[in-house]
Design a protein around this motif. Structure first.
Motif, PDB file in Angstrom:
ATOM      1  N   GLU A 164       0.950  -1.448   0.133  1.00  0.00           N
ATOM      2  CA  GLU A 164      -0.168   0.104  -0.158  1.00  0.00           C
ATOM      3  C   GLU A 164       0.916   1.355   0.096  1.00  0.00           C
ATOM      4  N   LYS A 165       0.655   2.106  -1.009  1.00  0.00           N
ATOM      5  CA  LYS A 165       1.432   3.353  -1.317  1.00  0.00           C
ATOM      6  C   LYS A 165       1.113   4.458   0.071  1.00  0.00           C
ATOM      7  N   ASP A 166       0.129   4.382   0.524  1.00  0.00           N
ATOM      8  CA  ASP A 166      -0.239   5.081   1.821  1.00  0.00           C
ATOM      9  C   ASP A 166      -0.669   4.346   2.963  1.00  0.00           C
ATOM     10  N   PHE A 167      -0.130   4.826   4.190  1.00  0.00           N
ATOM     11  CA  PHE A 167      -0.379   4.141   5.174  1.00  0.00           C
ATOM     12  C   PHE A 167      -1.469   4.548   6.196  1.00  0.00           C
ATOM     13  N   THR A 168      -2.187   3.556   6.890  1.00  0.00           N
ATOM     14  CA  THR A 168      -3.048   4.265   7.856  1.00  0.00           C
ATOM     15  C   THR A 168      -2.525   3.658   9.294  1.00  0.00           C
ATOM     16  N   ALA A 169      -3.365   4.116  10.167  1.00  0.00           N
ATOM     17  CA  ALA A 169      -2.831   3.951  11.630  1.00  0.00           C
ATOM     18  C   ALA A 169      -2.753   2.508  11.882  1.00  0.00           C
ATOM     19  N   GLU A 170      -3.726   1.775  11.485  1.00  0.00           N
ATOM     20  CA  GLU A 170      -3.802   0.202  11.632  1.00  0.00           C
ATOM     21  C   GLU A 170      -2.819  -0.301  10.877  1.00  0.00           C
ATOM     22  N   MET A 171      -2.477   0.007   9.785  1.00  0.00           N
ATOM     23  CA  MET A 171      -1.395  -0.732   9.155  1.00  0.00           C
ATOM     24  C   MET A 171       0.083  -0.486   9.732  1.00  0.00           C
ATOM     25  N   LEU A 172       0.249   0.893  10.241  1.00  0.00           N
ATOM     26  CA  LEU A 172       1.475   1.074  10.896  1.00  0.00           C
ATOM     27  C   LEU A 172       1.575   0.298  12.227  1.00  0.00           C
ATOM     28  N   ARG A 173       0.560   0.162  12.898  1.00  0.00           N
ATOM     29  CA  ARG A 173       0.320  -0.715  14.336  1.00  0.00           C
ATOM     30  C   ARG A 173       0.600  -2.032  14.002  1.00  0.00           C
ATOM     31  N   ASP A 174       0.169  -2.661  12.830  1.00  0.00           N
ATOM     32  CA  ASP A 174       0.135  -4.096  12.831  1.00  0.00           C
ATOM     33  C   ASP A 174       1.410  -4.579  12.466  1.00  0.00           C
ATOM     34  N   ASN A 175       2.078  -3.589  11.664  1.00  0.00           N
ATOM     35  CA  ASN A 175       3.575  -4.033  11.082  1.00  0.00           C
ATOM     36  C   ASN A 175       4.546  -3.451  11.894  1.00  0.00           C
ATOM     37  N   MET A 176       4.014  -2.876  13.030  1.00  0.00           N
ATOM     38  CA  MET A 176       5.130  -2.204  13.928  1.00  0.00           C
ATOM     39  C   MET A 176       6.129  -1.212  13.261  1.00  0.00           C
ATOM     40  N   VAL A 177       5.656  -0.469  12.580  1.00  0.00           N
ATOM     41  CA  VAL A 177       6.542   0.647  11.709  1.00  0.00           C
ATOM     42  C   VAL A 177       6.309   1.946  12.316  1.00  0.00           C
ATOM     43  N   THR A 178       7.577   2.773  12.467  1.00  0.00           N
ATOM     44  CA  THR A 178       7.444   3.896  13.302  1.00  0.00           C
ATOM     45  C   THR A 178       8.151   4.995  12.488  1.00  0.00           C
ATOM     46  N   TYR A 179       8.388   6.177  12.819  1.00  0.00           N
ATOM     47  CA  TYR A 179       9.495   7.045  12.126  1.00  0.00           C
ATOM     48  C   TYR A 179      10.704   6.719  12.389  1.00  0.00           C
ATOM     49  N   GLU A 180      11.141   5.986  13.435  1.00  0.00           N
ATOM     50  CA  GLU A 180      12.299   5.697  14.064  1.00  0.00           C
ATOM     51  C   GLU A 180      13.038   4.293  13.178  1.00  0.00           C
ATOM     52  N   ASN A 181      11.937   3.603  12.739  1.00  0.00           N
ATOM     53  CA  ASN A 181      12.499   2.632  11.893  1.00  0.00           C
ATOM     54  C   ASN A 181      12.107   2.201  10.498  1.00  0.00           C
ATOM     55  N   LEU A 182      11.568   3.478   9.887  1.00  0.00           N
ATOM     56  CA  LEU A 182      11.191   3.553   8.795  1.00  0.00           C
ATOM     57  C   LEU A 182      12.347   3.465   7.818  1.00  0.00           C
ATOM     58  N   PHE A 183      13.499   4.066   7.904  1.00  0.00           N
ATOM     59  CA  PHE A 183      14.761   3.947   7.250  1.00  0.00           C
ATOM     60  C   PHE A 183      15.799   3.358   8.248  1.00  0.00           C
ATOM     61  N   GLN A 184      16.569   2.705   7.436  1.00  0.00           N
ATOM     62  CA  GLN A 184      17.765   1.942   8.189  1.00  0.00           C
ATOM     63  C   GLN A 184      18.942   2.796   7.810  1.00  0.00           C
ATOM     64  N   GLU A 185      19.653   3.407   8.840  1.00  0.00           N
ATOM     65  CA  GLU A 185      20.995   3.939   8.446  1.00  0.00           C
ATOM     66  C   GLU A 185      22.156   3.065   8.715  1.00  0.00           C
ATOM     67  N   ILE A 186      23.000   3.058   7.690  1.00  0.00           N
ATOM     68  CA  ILE A 186      24.186   1.905   7.658  1.00  0.00           C
ATOM     69  C   ILE A 186      25.339   2.806   7.768  1.00  0.00           C
ATOM     70  N   PRO A 187      26.191   2.474   8.494  1.00  0.00           N
ATOM     71  CA  PRO A 187      27.521   3.191   8.890  1.00  0.00           C
ATOM     72  C   PRO A 187      28.307   2.980   7.448  1.00  0.00           C
ATOM     73  N   VAL A 188      28.835   4.217   7.433  1.00  0.00           N
ATOM     74  CA  VAL A 188      29.570   4.751   6.217  1.00  0.00           C
ATOM     75  C   VAL A 188      31.067   4.666   6.583  1.00  0.00           C
ATOM     76  N   VAL A 189      32.093   3.935   5.673  1.00  0.00           N
ATOM     77  CA  VAL A 189      33.433   3.933   5.947  1.00  0.00           C
ATOM     78  C   VAL A 189      34.174   4.445   4.598  1.00  0.00           C
ATOM     79  N   VAL A 190      35.114   5.378   4.991  1.00  0.00           N
ATOM     80  CA  VAL A 190      35.763   5.861   3.761  1.00  0.00           C
ATOM     81  C   VAL A 190      37.101   5.240   3.552  1.00  0.00           C
ATOM     82  N   LYS A 191      37.262   4.551   2.500  1.00  0.00           N
ATOM     83  CA  LYS A 191      38.297   3.653   2.142  1.00  0.00           C
ATOM     84  C   LYS A 191      39.317   4.474   1.099  1.00  0.00           C
ATOM     85  N   ASN A 192      40.608   4.368   1.833  1.00  0.00           N
ATOM     86  CA  ASN A 192      41.701   5.320   1.108  1.00  0.00           C
ATOM     87  C   ASN A 192      42.708   4.227   0.594  1.00  0.00           C
TER      88      ASN A 192
END
Length: 331
Positions: A164-192
């Motif tokens: 579903e391209k748009d989320f409802t409150a019930e969908m977010l609750r059932d799938n346990m999706v919040t603003y904190e786990n919407l995106f996953q940040e991955i550590p970046v390492v600069v390789k020289n």
């Protein structure tokens, strides 16, 4: 746009634990953004990341990149597709990594988290299981802090957005999706390379140490606060929409109960008078449910607000330490 090779995302979307970016790629990204600023064009640039995935080390290695033009129209999107295919053929002919591993995008003060960014990350993940998005902030980098962050959609958010391209409150609750786990940040390492590391060590000895006492600029903090207030205003507008929706639901339920009670009283009266009662009707057909309020924009706004708060905290924390240090010297 991603490559034409279709790869369906699997359950191990979060297997990548680190992103290694070569210094050459960083220089190309910064140069692309600076060139656009010098030309006084759109400062928000984007491009394609190329590299490979080291499954044993669970590392995504970014070894090459090239810019794209803004794809606001169908014509520009078609030009980007042709340019990507031509670049892939050229890189393959000279034995350079040509596998797409994601895209990069410039942003200012963490304003990248919007619907367009979400769509781009989703499209790349649909094509490539481990695709990432690298966000570069030229304004923060100009202040002396290299701002390079890697993101990808979490598995729960990807599966939910795919359904579903748009989320409802019930969908977010059932799938346990919040603003904190919407995106996953991955550590970046600069390789020289080894020679680059030697050069950096030599430059470190001649670095001007007085820059450590430079206080943060107030304009940077002022812009961050303005964006934070704008995000809070967006959240407030969304809350007003939610309150309006709840009032509509309450009114619909009240009207439906009143209609049922009046209908029952009318039938009882007709039965007492020996008349045929009114036929039963589907109440849900007479009283339609109001359209639910989508929560996706609220989710993105909350994510941006969190980023602004973290950025302000980091910026002010260093400034407060320098103020105390300067005060101790003066006293």
């Amino acid at each position: 746009m991603a490559s034409n090779q279709q790869q369906q995302p699997t359950e191990d979307m979060d297997s990548i634990q680190c992103v290694e970016v070569t210094s050459q790629v960083i220089m190309k990204i910064t140069r692309n953004c600076q060139d656009e600023l010098d030309k006084q064009l759109d400062p928000h640039v984007s491009g394609v990341l190329l590299g490979l995935i080291n499954e044993n080390k669970r590392v995504l290695e970014v070894t090459h990149c090239f810019p794209l033009m803004n794809s606001d129209t169908d014509e520009s999107m078609e030009i980007n597709r042709e340019h990507m295919l031509e670049m892939e053929r050229s890189l393959r002919s000279v034995n350079i990594d040509y596998q797409q591993v994601g895209f990069y995008q410039s942003t200012y003060l963490n304003t990248h988290c919007d619907r367009n960014f979400l769509d781009s990350v989703f499209d790349y993940l649909e094509e490539m299981n481990e695709a990432i998005a690298i966000i570069y902030d030229p304004l923060k980098t100009k202040l002396g802090h290299l701002s390079l962050r890697a993101f990808k959609l979490s598995s729960a958010a990807f599966n939910l957005y795919k359904a579903e391209k748009d989320f409802t409150a019930e969908m977010l609750r059932d799938n346990m999706v919040t603003y904190e786990n919407l995106f996953q940040e991955i550590p970046v390492v600069v390789k020289n390379s080894s020679l680059t590391n030697v050069l950096l060590c030599e430059l470190g000895h001649v670095q001007d140490t007085t820059s450590y006492f430079t206080l943060p600029t107030s304009s940077y903090l002022e812009k961050s606060m303005q964006l934070l207030l704008g995000g809070l205003d967006e959240i407030n507008q969304d809350l007003l929409k939610i309150n309006k929706y709840q009032k509509s639901v309450y009114k619909k339920q009240t009207d439906m109960m009143k209609y049922i009670q009046d209908r029952k009283e009318e039938n009882d009266r007709m039965i007492r008078e020996g008349l045929k009662p009114l036929p039963e009707e589907d109440v849900n057909e007479l009283f339609k449910d109001p359209a639910p309020v989508g929560r996706l924009e609220s989710l993105l706004s909350a994510n941006r607000i969190t980023s602004h708060c973290d950025m302000i905290e980091e910026h002010v924390k260093s400034g407060i330490g320098k103020l105390y240090l300067a005060d101790s010297f003066m006293s």
